[in-house]
Design an enzyme around this catalytic site. Structure first.
Site, PDB file in Angstrom:
ATOM      1  N   THR A 172      35.660  39.584 -46.176  1.00 19.15           N
ATOM      2  CA  THR A 172      36.571  40.048 -47.217  1.00 19.15           C
ATOM      3  C   THR A 172      36.586  39.005 -48.326  1.00 19.15           C
ATOM      4  O   THR A 172      36.332  37.823 -48.075  1.00 19.15           O
ATOM      5  CB  THR A 172      37.998  40.194 -46.662  1.00 19.15           C
TER       6      THR A 172
ATOM      7  N   LYS B  68      62.126  44.585 -50.173  1.00 22.37           N
ATOM      8  CA  LYS B  68      62.855  44.983 -48.962  1.00 22.37           C
ATOM      9  C   LYS B  68      64.337  44.798 -49.235  1.00 22.37           C
ATOM     10  O   LYS B  68      64.899  43.723 -49.074  1.00 22.37           O
ATOM     11  CB  LYS B  68      62.377  44.152 -47.778  1.00 22.37           C
TER      12      LYS B  68
ATOM     13  N   GLU C 196      37.833  46.133 -43.528  1.00 20.08           N
ATOM     14  CA  GLU C 196      38.236  46.231 -42.119  1.00 20.08           C
ATOM     15  C   GLU C 196      38.126  47.656 -41.576  1.00 20.08           C
ATOM     16  O   GLU C 196      38.284  47.872 -40.378  1.00 20.08           O
ATOM     17  CB  GLU C 196      39.686  45.749 -41.953  1.00 20.08           C
TER      18      GLU C 196
ATOM     19  N   TRP D 241      62.878  50.210 -48.479  1.00 23.54           N
ATOM     20  CA  TRP D 241      61.805  49.656 -49.277  1.00 23.54           C
ATOM     21  C   TRP D 241      61.793  50.249 -50.680  1.00 23.54           C
ATOM     22  O   TRP D 241      61.949  51.468 -50.852  1.00 23.54           O
ATOM     23  CB  TRP D 241      60.454  49.938 -48.611  1.00 23.54           C
TER      24      TRP D 241
END
Lengths: 575, 575
Positions: free
Chosen positions: B186, B443, B331, B448
């Site tokens: 990555t 948060k 991934e 959220w």
């Protein structure tokens, strides 16, 4: 070095969860003969969970137990397809067209503990029950005359009552992906039927393949109609693939006659369908007699037996439906090859590829084994028996609950490949053409002669109604072809025979003005190599047929062995 | 009960054999800047075998060794894609856009023994070589100034010389399908790059998925153009999928600027292409300035970052190209979701689905984990961090040759699922919409707030040029949003602001007649729930950016922590 990928098995329960969540709004529609019953994939998932609870909690089904279905293509059959393997049991789909004694044989061989049966099929099942020693439970799905079950040994249940009120979620177990998931028996024209056991892994990989563009190319944009029965090699994998791709399904239930099929297609507008040639032939005739709107159909897959090119062309030209030819067998899950023409080809150029058996998918590795046991080149000419290898190809037959796998040497090579029993050629660009069955091919002096090719050439003669070619023993060549011909009734075409020669014409034949055997051989001589021309000929009234209408060459060979055929032997032509 | 299926592993060598035999006539075309070089898949297979022989016999590469590539998209890179994993070694594709010190870090971390490098990229590699302690061999592919390699420690080879005269078949080993096949790192905006190791199994399954209609739907009927680099998550899996499906490939090599790309598309007529939004944006601009014929393109996949809907519409409406949105990451191999609209929807009804991140394939199982750690429902509203599980999803990072797998708790859940770091919603019919990065979400009191959603609403205001929203600590709510806005230069739109209120207008702002913070909050109040409205506001000259042009919220949070932002706090609105 190690891979960092997650270790997640390929399971039917994953297909179930995926289809009933991500594609919860896809639908299974079951035709009821004039109307349709609709159920979403979300509901199907909930009902599959209820079925699994019923089987586990009520019928005490254990992992590995065989649960059989004697059912048409419908929403409830789809529920069994996912519930039974996902809970760890094995779904055994029973072929309702088998002779009753074979049906009983396969239930006993598989040791099925539960049979789910459509109410309309009870008259078929009930008389067999006394012989089915392993069956403990009969679950009746849908309406039917249950009085025929009076006094039977197994417990009888109603499907909807069994499901009712049970939880709509089930803790599907984490199975090894090689666990047995489904069981089909070959119809077995010779000897006992043979069981093929599919694994979760093989079903998952096959489903992925069905959804690729190189194969059926179905997707959530489709309403797919499997006319091919769900007891016929898992309806060619379409039900499992449907949950993988969110493909909505149209199920014909027992309405498989051309008229009802045409009505259903007009009413429900499927975009894709799959069936054997006989079904399409019947539908074409029906539509010619009484037109319906089948314009929703964009593509159909035709398989199960070789499709006459004329049928493919008629479907396409008259109805604008693209007809795609496929090859496979119970032992290949079934997709073995699929005929899309090469990139850029259209029209007549594409047709020669479209009538072939097509190209192999990556997971089916092929080889052709020639008369001398050597691998044949891919040149479109060299013939051999097709052998295949891959993760959804059988490597054995099911030997029964008491025994291990059964690997007859005539069906599996020493290195584990499946011997398909089909003889054919492969072109340099990977297109398979099946030319004969291995048992019918004529092994003449170390070379192979295709009986089917000789038959097709003979039947193209305007005065020949049918022709069958079988191998007979020959002292010099090992085997040579014997051609058995049936003359067409004399008619207008009598004068137009292209191969007619005066010598010997009709001298020993029943057909007036029919070409003689010498003339037929001369006719063939323009079409096949000289060394393939038969010396042995006979004229018969009719080619003997099997119960499903195929040429019964075994019977023809037996009649020849009994000296019943009155064979004429022509002089062998000089080479 | 046992399955009777053959035990055949899913290997890259199977894809290689399949592509180079059944699809031997498919082609890889490499653009050379005005012309094209063509090679068939049959030839590619023969050259892959030669490369494997060279690596084994000449460079003494062992199973498990890392063989790196620093190459553009071209035919030779394709050869390494199949030769290296098939022989049992691991292909490490190097991202040539990484900063040099990161490039050196990943080569050393992977302990690459061989580097294959395009001649045109030698100026990038040569200065790094003294730091690359594990590299024993450098193989130069194609023309380039090799004088920069003078005196370097590793042995230097010419690719064509290395292959020349070697056997064109190789005894590809029977590997376990979980064997490591390919390695990508990555790009790692924070901390060191992380290595993801794909297995033969994950590549095979991912390739099957790419060829399904629910994903890229490429087939042997296509000429596919991967503009996305082969060092960027294996060009999204297209090269491997191409051999599985016989998909011909068009490779742009280093000609990735809009002008050359447009020339190549006009000349070579691909039917499909894949790239990040920036590439398509550049191509659209180029075509507007100097039209070319790109009518061969039927579909393109756009991914790598969220695509502006306006770009998708412009491409489709101006050029008739269907633009398909996809989501994924290194991934996830990378395909995580793909946006095809539901069956039957067209036009505007379809667009709301097409601009989403799309639906998950069967092999990617998703769940949304909310602020309280509980799984969120699929209602299109409840947001959570997306976690995924599946056979082509990473379950760890590569820890290096001396250590075991690395499973940081912020990236992998205790039960092994990948934490994607993306926050979003899923609809009842399975469509994912990414609303924020998990590290940027606010948060607030157990709920959220999406920073991206607030930013997008603010930037829709005609007087706002840019807006960034970050979380700041709040004694009562844990976190609350801080909105940092950049005013557009004053212009004609000044009087048209819809949310403008007289109070406090421009009182503390640099923009003349610009709406004040109270007015902006009122503007937002029409668009988001009241509890999400920011109390904290600041006006800045410019939003800080990362090296690739993304908002650098880390820097903004740091400036706030240092008290540099001059925050104004409005009274909290009554609930």
């Amino acid at each position: 070095m190690y891979s960092t990928m997650q270790d997640v098995p390929l399971l039917v329960s994953r297909l179930l969860r995926h289809g009933s969540t991500v594609h919860s709004d896809s639908q299974v529609t079951t035709w009821t003969g004039g109307e349709a019953h609709r159920r979403s994939y979300g509901e199907t998932g909930a009902r599959a969970a209820q079925l699994a609870h019923a089987l586990t909690d009520e019928l005490r089904t254990e992992p590995g137990d065989r649960v059989a279905t004697l059912m048409w293509n419908n929403a409830e059959h789809l529920e069994t397809y996912f519930a039974v393997p996902s809970m760890g049991a094995v779904l055994h789909t029973l072929n309702l067209r088998l002779p009753p004694e074979q049906l009983a044989w396969v239930v006993n061989h598989a040791a099925d503990r539960v049979v789910l049966v459509n109410g309309t099929l009870l008259p078929l099942l009930a008389p067999l029950l006394p012989k089915l020693s392993s069956v403990e439970h009969v679950v009746v799905v849908g309406e039917g005359d249950t009085s025929v079950l009076a006094g039977c040994r197994p417990a009888v249940h109603d499907y909807e009552t069994l499901l009712s009120g049970r939880p709509t979620a089930y803790p599907w177990p984490d199975l090894a992906e090689t666990t047995a998931a489904a069981l089909c028996y070959t119809s077995g024209t010779t000897g006992d039927p043979k069981g093929v056991v599919y694994s979760h892994r093989s079903i998952y990989l096959h489903s992925l393949h069905v959804n690729t563009v190189e194969a059926m190319a179905v997707s959530s944009a489709d309403l797919a109609l499997p006319v091919v029965p769900m007891f016929h090699v898992n309806a060619w994998g379409l039900p499992h693939a449907a949950f993988l791709g969110g493909v909505s399904l149209l199920m014909p239930d027992r309405f498989l006659q051309p008229g009802p099929l045409a009505d259903m297609i007009e009413a429900e507008r499927p975009t894709y369908a799959a069936a054997v040639p006989t079904i399409w032939q019947g539908l074409l005739g029906e539509l010619a007699a009484r037109p319906r709107d089948i314009s929703s159909l964009r593509r159909v897959t035709i398989g199960g037996s070789t499709c006459p090119p004329s049928l493919m062309r008629e479907f396409q030209e008259r109805h604008g439906v693209k007809v795609e030819h496929a090859w496979g067998m119970t032992e290949t899950s079934p997709l073995g090859s699929y005929a899309h023409p090469p990139r850029g080809l259209t029209g007549e150029d594409a047709w020669s590829y479209r009538v072939s058996q097509g190209r192999f998918p990556a997971s089916v590795e092929p080889r052709l084994i020639g008369p001398d046991g050597a691998e044949q080149p891919w040149d479109g000419v060299s013939a051999g028996e097709l052998e295949v290898r891959g993760p959804w190809i059988a490597g054995a037959y099911y030997g029964g609950p008491e025994t291990g796998p059964d690997r007859p040497a005539d069906r599996f090579s020493p290195d584990g490949w499946l011997r398909t029993g089909d003889v054919g050629t492969i072109t340099a660009d990977g297109y398979l053409t099946i030319t004969d069955r291995a048992k019918d091919v004529i092994k003449s002096g170390g070379e192979w002669i295709s009986s089917v090719e000789l038959e097709n050439h003979l039947m193209a003669h305007p005065r020949i109604a049918e022709a069958a070619v079988v191998a007979v023993a020959d002292e010099v060549w090992g085997e040579r072809p014997l051609a058995a011909v049936v003359y067409a009734p004399n008619g207008d075409e009598a004068g137009t025979t292209s191969g007619g020669a005066p010598d010997g014409a009709a001298a020993d034949d029943s057909g007036r003005d029919a070409p003689g055997h010498e003339a037929l051989r001369a006719f063939l001589a323009d079409r096949v190599p000289r060394w393939q021309l038969p010396e042995r000929w006979t004229t018969i009234d009719e080619v003997p047929k099997t119960s499903v209408g195929k040429f019964d060459k075994k019977q023809l060979r037996a009649r020849h062995a009994a000296g019943e055929l009155g064979v004429v032997t022509l002089d062998r032509l000089d080479d």
